[in-house]
Structure formats: C-alpha cells, structure tokens
Design an enzyme around this catalytic site. Structure first.
Site: not given
Length: 680
Positions: A11-15, A17-18, A33, A125
């Site tokens: 996955g990809q996030g704002t801060y 990636s995993v 991460k 969150d």
C-alpha cells in the site's frame, strides 16, 4: 535492509509506503513501512515511541525493529505481517458481515482503543484501513503516525487537522484545539454504523459538506445542547456569515420594495402583491434567528475555519434539523439522536442495543460521549442471541419501521400539545397573582439589601483581622530583629574571647619554644664543656703517664708513700660515690619538676584557659650538667705505678678549669746529670 528481501508492495499512504518482505535468517514474513516524513516527539519517532509503549498487547500491531536508511532521511519500521484489513472486507460486494461478526470486530476495536487510552495515548486516525484482521479473526490497530499523549482533560493546544474526514468528530471540524480521547470514540461509532449499513455514515467532499451532513442528521448544536460550542472558531465563523448574508438580503429587499412603491403608485394591486412576497421572504429569512449569536474569541494558536456559510445546504437550519433549541438532559439528547438515526436507517428499530451504543458514541457534545471502558460494559456485548443474525435490509422491514416512526411521532405531538397546555395554565396563574409577584420582588430586594449589609460587615471584619495580623506581624518582626541583634552581639563577644584565648595560647607556645631553644643552647654549651674536660683529662693522664715513667726510671717509691696514695685514692673514690648519689637525687627531683611543668602547660579549653608562665629551672639544669661531668671523669688507677718520694701526686679537681702538671725540681736535677752522662 540487508537482512530482508522485499517481495511486493502492499500500500501507499501520505507519509510513506508499506512492503511485504521476508527475513533472510528466520524466513518469517514481515511488513516493512518506509516513512519519509518523520514526526518526532521527545527526540524519538512518534510511531516508534507509542508502539513500544503498547508492545505485546492483543489488539495492537507488534513492532519488531526499526532503523534509518538514506542518511537518516527515511525511517523503516519492521512489523508483523497481516494481509487483511476491515476496509478490504467491507469493500468486497460478495462479503456480507453477520451481526455476530460486527459485534466481534466492534468489541476488539474497543479493546484496542481502551489499551491506547489506558496508557494515555490518542490514536487520532481510526478508520477501517487501519484495522488489520488476521486469518484467525483478530483485529489489531496500526498506523500510529498521528498519535499523541494526553493528560486528563489536558489544557494544551493540539492540532485540529487530524483523523480522516469521514471519521472526524464535529469538534475538530469546528476547529477545536483542546480535546481528549473522546475523538476516537466518534470514529468507532462511525465504523459501527458503516458495518451495520454497509456504507459510509458521513461521506462529505470537504469539511463544510461533512458538517452539513452531521448537522442534518443530529440538528444544529447550541449552548443549551452543547455548552461551549459557541467559543469554537468554526462555529462563530459559520453562523455569523449566514446572519450577515441574510441581513444583506433583507436590506436589498426593503430598498427594492421602496423603489417599487414610489415608481408604481398607479399599480396598487401589483404593489400589494410585491409587499406580500417580500413579507414571505422576510418570514423565510427569520429561520436563522434561532441560531445562537454569542461567541468568544478563539485561541490564537487555532486558525479560523472559513467558507462554511456559502456551501451549506439551504435546509441546514430548517425546523426539521433544529432539534436542540430547547433544554434537554443527557437522556433526552440520546433519545433525539436515536430518533434521527431511525429516521435515516429504519432497520435499526430491530437492533435496539446497536442503536443505543451507536447513539452514545455519536453524541455531538464530546463531554457526554461514552468512553471505551463504558462501551465494553454495554449489554449488547453480553448477549449471544444475535451471533449469526444477518443485518436486515428487506422492504417489509422498512414498512414496519415507517409505521413505528409514525406512531412515535404521534406520541411526540401529544406530548408537545400537553406541554403547551401546561404553559398556558402557568401564564394564567401568573396573571391572576400580580400581588404575589410584587411581594416576591420586595422579598428579593430585602434579601439583596441584607446580603449587602452582610458583605459590608464581612469586609469590616476582614479589615480588622488584617489590621490585627499586620500589628502581630510587626511585633514578630521587631522581636526577630532584637533576637538577631542579641545573637550578633553574643557571637561577636564569643569571637573576641576566643581570639584573645587563641593569642594567649600562641604567646605561651612561643615562650615554650624560646625556653626549649635556650635549653638546647645550654645543652650544647654543656656538651662543649664536657668535651673540653675530656680533653683536659686526656692531657692529665698523658702527663701522669710521663710522670710515672720518670719515676719508674729514676726513683723507687717507698711503701709508706704508696699506702698514703692508696688511702687518698680510696677517699677520692668515696667522695665520687657520694657526688654520684647526690647527682642521682638531683636528677630525680628535676624529672619530677619537669613532669609537673608539662601537666601545667597542657592546653585547656578556651573558656577556662589561664596562662601561667613556666618556672625556669636553669640553675638545676646547670647543676645537673655539672654533676654529669663528674660522673664521666675518668679516675686514674696507680696501684702498680711508682710514686715520687718527696712530693704528693697532684689530684684532678672537679672544677671546670683545666689542670696542669708540675714536675718537682729534684726530678729535673736528676734528669740533667743522666742526660749529661749519656752524652759523655
């Protein structure tokens, strides 16, 4: 990174990636991460700090290791690998959650939230994508990048730009910077309703739309329903702009009506129609009058939220959504919230326990919101009848729910009518009893006067008490000053006395040192005298030996002379023995006197110290030295030596003067002819 092999990207996030990876040594699957925007707290990455505090807990993801790469610009977290999450399950159209599964996931989610809150941590969150679910059905919280610690009702300012928009509570949407763990409970309530309805509860495009959806469902908050809401910056900005827009519209309509009246005097019918239309518009505009206009200044650290008024829906403040204009207790607010939820989701009628729990978590006022410990004690988690029940969505159920809603509305209308009748009766009673009101006013005035008198008396008493305390304090200060002066005087005198005694002691020590030096000098002189005497005795013995040699060569002493000499020697020996005894007695006396002097010269305490000069024993020491000289004088032995006939032998005197030997003239006369004969 050398110990791990990257398999795929998860996955990809704002801060960051995993990635899915495997450990080279243990061959275990891990989640890696990568965090590029590293937020730190107390000199430590935020996520590392709080995951270490929540380590080895059942419903929190386990952090195994962490390290930096790319010159400490990227943080890598090594966590246990869990492939599934709640968002993937709910987004799958073929997957339908039963009520038992919803209960299980909700309970595990509350357990994880409780583990955070008990350790003083807010997650900030919570959303389905951050709820990992293992193959065994264990739910674990992850992604603590926005977490922070909190104290009990902490007064420090926090950021309001946290929590994903769909799960953000109304206090954060209104710009609150002082909040607590109750923001996580709102997110849990949204997730519970999302699992029940299989759709988002509030899916606003932005913050304004999100507030619009929340207030449509639960009504507009006021100071009566939510104390302190008017002090939030977003609340003032929202409703003040709406009132300004309505006032501008009213002013424009009034000016337009005046112009129409002046220009169209002949068309009375048209003017009347226009006036009626304007009155209707004014009545419609008055729907904003119920909104509270009171506001407080927001904290300087929290930025104002603008742009709400322009994009809110037209029926935002209609009577349908203004359910909190009256004063309600906490139970009334919960009942209204439940009614609103049933209006939107009719199938919740058959799920009263779920409806009760959701309404307690989705309360607008954060102080009235249920916490995680209370939620886990809810009766819904204790019952086991609905473990395999599927959430109902049929049309028959919606008809049944509508009938239930209609019946409840009739009951509410009857209650409202009954309340109006009671208010009318109260007004009539007030009109019939004007005198009682006057009496009540008079009594109230008298009570106020009595209170003023009591306040004045209390003030006078306080002044007297203060005056008395001041006088007592002054006396105490004076006494303290006197004591301090007395102590200073005593300390000065004590120091002076101590200095004097110390000076006397130093003088006494100096005198003792001088006496010791004098004694040493005397001892040196005595030693010199003894050396001189020894030299003289040696010279005397040499002369005696020479004399005896002469006597042996030229004379034969008679027996009588020898006897006389022996007697004289015996007498001399007796005299010497007597002198030695006297010297020993004198030495003993001197030792006793020295011991007494040492005892007298010992150092005494400064307060009882009396200086007495020592007694000088110079004469005794001189006598002792003189006797010591006599003891060491060698005694000549002349038993087997010849003695001269006519003259007696000279004897050594015990004086300190040197002795000289004299040769009789007879010897000299005898020596000379012998010398001449030998020469001839």
């Amino acid at each position: 990174m050398e110990d791990y092999i990257i398999l795929s990207k998860c996955g990809q996030g704002t801060y960051g990636s995993v990635f899915k990876g495997i450990h080279k040594i243990t061959h275990s699957l891990v989640a890696l991460k990568r965090v590029t925007d590293i937020a730190q707290e107390d000199g430590e990455p935020v996520e590392v700090k709080y995951l270490n505090q929540l380590k080895n807990l059942s419903n929190i993801v386990n952090l195994r290791d962490h390290f930096y790469i790319d010159k400490n610009s990227v943080l890598v977290l090594i966590m246990e690998f869990i492939e599934g999450d709640l968002w993937k399950i709910m987004s799958n159209p073929q997957c339908t959650l039963s009520l038992g599964q919803i209960k299980n996931f909700t309970k595990q989610l509350l357990e994880g939230v409780k583990q955070c809150h008990v350790n003083g941590i807010m997650h900030r969150d919570i959303k389905p994508a951050n709820l990992l679910i293992t193959t065994n059905g264990v739910l674990k919280l992850t992604d603590f990048g926005l977490s922070t610690s909190y104290s009990k009702r902490s007064e420090k300012f926090l950021s309001s730009n946290v929590v994903s928009l769909y799960y953000r509570p109304p206090e954060l949407l209104l710009g609150s910077c002082i909040y607590g763990p109750e923001i996580d409970m709102w997110s849990v309530g949204c997730i519970l309703m999302e699992m029940i309805n299989n759709s988002y509860l509030f899916a606003g495009a932005d913050e304004t739309a999100q507030l619009d959806l929340i207030f449509k469902l639960f009504g507009c908050p006021t100071e009566k329903s939510w104390p302190g809401v008017s002090s939030l910056p977003g609340y003032n900005d929202l409703f003040n702009k709406q009132q300004q827009q309505q006032q501008n519209e009213n002013n424009y309509s009034k000016q337009h009506n005046n112009n129409n009246n002046n220009n169209n005097n002949n068309n009375n019918n048209n003017n009347n129609n226009n006036n009626n239309n304007n009155n209707n518009n004014n009545n419609n505009n008055n729907k904003y009058n119920n909104i509270s206009t009171s506001c407080l200044q927001s904290p300087s650290s929290s930025p104002p939220i603008g742009g709400y008024a322009s994009s809110l829906s037209s029926d935002f403040n209609s009577n349908e959504y203004n359910g909190y204009n009256q004063t309600f207790s906490n139970e009334d607010c919960l009942a209204i919230s439940q009614k609103k939820l049933i209006d939107k989701f009719p199938h919740l009628v058959l799920l009263p326990s779920v409806l009760d729990l959701a309404s307690k978590m989705l309360t607008l006022d954060p102080k009235k919101r249920i916490n995680s410990l209370e939620a886990l004690e809810h009766p819904w988690f204790k019952s086991s009848n609905d473990m395999d029940q599927i959430v109902p969505f049929s049309k028959d159920f919606t008809d049944l729910a509508n009938r239930y809603i209609a019946s409840t509305r009739q009951l509410q209308q009857q209650q409202h009518h009954h309340q109006q009748q009671q208010q009318q009766q109260q007004q009539q009673q007030q009109q019939q009893q004007p005198h009682q009101q006057q009496l009540i006013q008079r009594q109230h005035q008298e009570q106020q006067q009595q209170q003023l008198i009591q306040r004045q008396q209390e003030q006078s008493k306080q002044q007297l008490i203060q005056h008395h305390q001041q006088s007592v304090n002054q006396q105490q200060l004076a006494q303290q000053q006197q004591l301090a002066q007395h102590q200073q005087y005593n300390s000065q005198q004590h120091q002076q006395h101590h200095q004097q005694q110390h000076q006397q002691h130093q003088q006494h020590q100096q005198q003792q040192q001088q006496q010791q030096q004098q004694q040493q000098q005397q001892q040196q002189q005595q030693q010199q005298q003894q050396q001189q005497q020894q030299q003289q005795q040696q010279q005397y013995h040499q002369h005696q030996q020479q004399y005896h040699q002469y006597q042996q060569q030229y004379h034969q002493p008679s027996q009588q002379q020898q006897q006389q000499q022996q007697q004289q020697q015996q007498q001399q020996q007796q005299q010497q023995q007597q002198q030695q005894q006297q010297q020993q007695q004198q030495q003993q006396q001197q030792q006793q006197q020295q011991q007494q002097q040492q005892q007298q010269h010992q150092y005494q305490p400064p307060q009882q110290y009396n200086h007495q000069p020592p007694q000088h024993q110079h004469q005794h020491q001189h006598q002792h030295q003189h006797q010591h000289q006599h003891q060491h004088q060698p005694q000549p032995q002349h038993q087997h030596q010849p003695q001269p006939q006519p003259q007696p032998t000279p004897t050594p005197t015990p004086t300190s003067t040197p002795t000289t030997t004299t040769i009789p003239p007879t010897i000299t006369t005898t020596i000379q002819p012998t010398i001449s004969k030998s020469n001839g």
